[in-house]
Design a protein around this motif. Structure first.
Motif: not given
Lengths: 295, 172
Positions: B78-84, B143-145
């Motif tokens: 599933e593809i959703t969006v999240a704030p960067q 990655g740098k989360d």
């Protein structure tokens, strides 16, 4: 002419807005696998994870369910989907041991990750199952277990709730919270915080460069050997229920039981030889004992 | 001609049938009522009792078959969006300066650098260096989360704190 210019401006503005929006949000691609195992009382669940959010809940069924969600985030949805494959895991049952581990593998040594990757593992397990967890960079949450639980964490936020039995916690640069635990608790902390609420039984541990803050009752023993760690114990029992040996260097001991006594380096008090012993050592940091009742 | 005769014969036959089957209204209703009396209860039972149960059983069987056929493992994307998350640039120049000062001071063979407390802090500092190398490797993989950035900040803070303590010991 003006109208045409206006509509061109509006279209350009919409595209610019869409571009700004696409830069600010990340596309999140996720893939979930689920598996079920039958579990016997003598089985052990062992988890060796990295960059993982682990959630384990005990239940009164005789089988285990595991749901593994791989999550990849990038501004470009296609890259997010592609990089999901960099996250791999191994799940198997051999004899009495159920093991889960996850690892990173990119298709090429020279291909670097462009996005953000993480894995989320949700497990429901019979509450009598022994559970051993190792995790790096993530979070671990465990509840309703009543056998042996061991956690070894590095840079992990840990929460243990409504468990009893034997608990072993090793934490390096972590934040740890234990709520409602009864049993034997052994800990080793470095650069970590430990907060407990409603904990009882036998507690013994080591803390280096951190902070230990406990709310406890009905202790059979409490021993903390620490360096550079602030220790605060709030007890719900009578102060005279225990014997004490508290020691710190270059700081003070605070006894808050209504009288607010302060001692410089050491405080020894034996109310009754048969009482459980509370022994706390630390350096460069204060020790605070809060008891609700007067002597 | 032959065809016309044939048609005329058929019409006659039809008229005779109508004449033979003369129904009175009463007979007709009696017949209908008889049929209703005979068929209605059966239809009622079928519709009100058997059919709902049959539907429930069918649904149950379908659910059973579905759960049996459902695979143990399944995947979904599933593809959703999240704030960067805003990347934080670390500034540890002062810590590096402090470490350089410690190195310089200890090269002059200060006795204080041999003290157990100083050595313990020095070991701790080495451990943090190793941990930072491991963290940077993890960052290149995953990655740098926020989790990674928080870990890096904690390491930087710990390094700064230990460096400061070591400098205090040297200057004391």
């Amino acid at each position: 002419m003006k109208r045409k210019l206006k509509s061109v401006f509006v279209v350009v503005f919409i595209f610019a807005l869409a571009d700004v929006y696409s830069q600010e949000v990340l596309r999140v691609a996720s893939k979930t696998d689920q598996k079920t195992f039958k579990v016997n009382d003598s089985d052990t669940l062992k988890i060796d994870a990295e960059k993982a959010h682990i959630e384990i809940e005990g239940w009164d069924q005789n089988y285990l369910t595991i749901s593994i969600t791989r999550i990849s985030k990038h501004q470009n949805g296609e890259i997010a989907v592609e990089e999901l494959d960099y996250l791999n895991y191994d799940l198997q049952k051999k004899g009495n041991l159920i093991t889960f581990s996850n690892y990173f593998r990119s298709p090429s040594e020279f291909k670097k990750t462009k996005g953000l990757l993480t894995i989320s593992v949700a497990i429901k397990v019979p509450n009598k199952t022994a559970v051993i967890i190792q995790n790096r960079f993530g979070s671990s949450s465990v509840s309703y277990l009543s056998n042996y639980l061991s956690l070894t964490n590095r840079f992990v936020e840990t929460k243990i709730e409504k468990c009893n039995g034997e608990l072993k916690l090793t934490s390096f640069f972590g934040s740890n919270e234990i709520v409602n635990f009864k049993g034997s608790f052994l800990f080793e902390l470095e650069r970590s915080d430990l907060r407990t609420k409603n904990i009882s039984g036998m507690i013994s541990g080591v803390s280096r460069f951190g902070k230990v803050s406990m709310v406890a009752s009905e202790l059979s023993e409490l021993t903390i050997n620490s360096q550079n760690s602030e220790i605060e114990i709030e007890m719900h029992d009578q102060k005279s229920r225990y014997n004490y040996h508290l020691k710190t260097s270059f700081n003070k001991i605070f006894l808050k039981d209504g009288t607010d006594d302060t001692y410089k380096n050491e405080w020894i008090k034996s109310y009754d030889p048969s009482n459980p012993q509370i022994t706390i050592n630390t350096t460069y940091s204060p020790i605070t004992i809060i008891s609700k009742n007067h002597e | 001609m032959k065809r016309d005769n044939h048609l005329q014969r058929k019409f006659r036959d039809a008229d005779s049938i109508v004449e033979q089957t003369t129904w009175s209204k009463e007979d007709l209703w009696n017949s209908i009522e008889r049929n209703l009396d005979n068929k209605s209860p059966r239809n009622h039972i079928l519709r009100k009792r058997i059919l709902p149960w049959a539907a429930i059983i069918l649904l149950g069987l379908s659910a059973l078959f579905y759960s049996e056929l459902k695979p143990d493992t399944y995947e979904s994307i599933e593809i959703t969006v999240a704030p960067q998350i805003e990347q934080i640039l670390m500034e540890n120049a002062q810590t590096q300066e402090g470490k350089a000062f410690i190195d310089e001071s200890c090269k002059k063979q200060l006795k204080v650098c041999e003290s157990p407390n100083f050595l313990s802090l020095s070991t701790h500092l080495d451990k943090i260096d190793t941990e930072r190398a491991s963290l940077l490797e993890m960052m290149s993989r995953y990655g740098k989360d926020d989790v990674m950035m928080k870990a890096l900040i904690e390491l930087e803070n710990a390094e700064a704190e230990i460096t400061s303590k070591m400098i205090k010991i040297i200057l004391s």
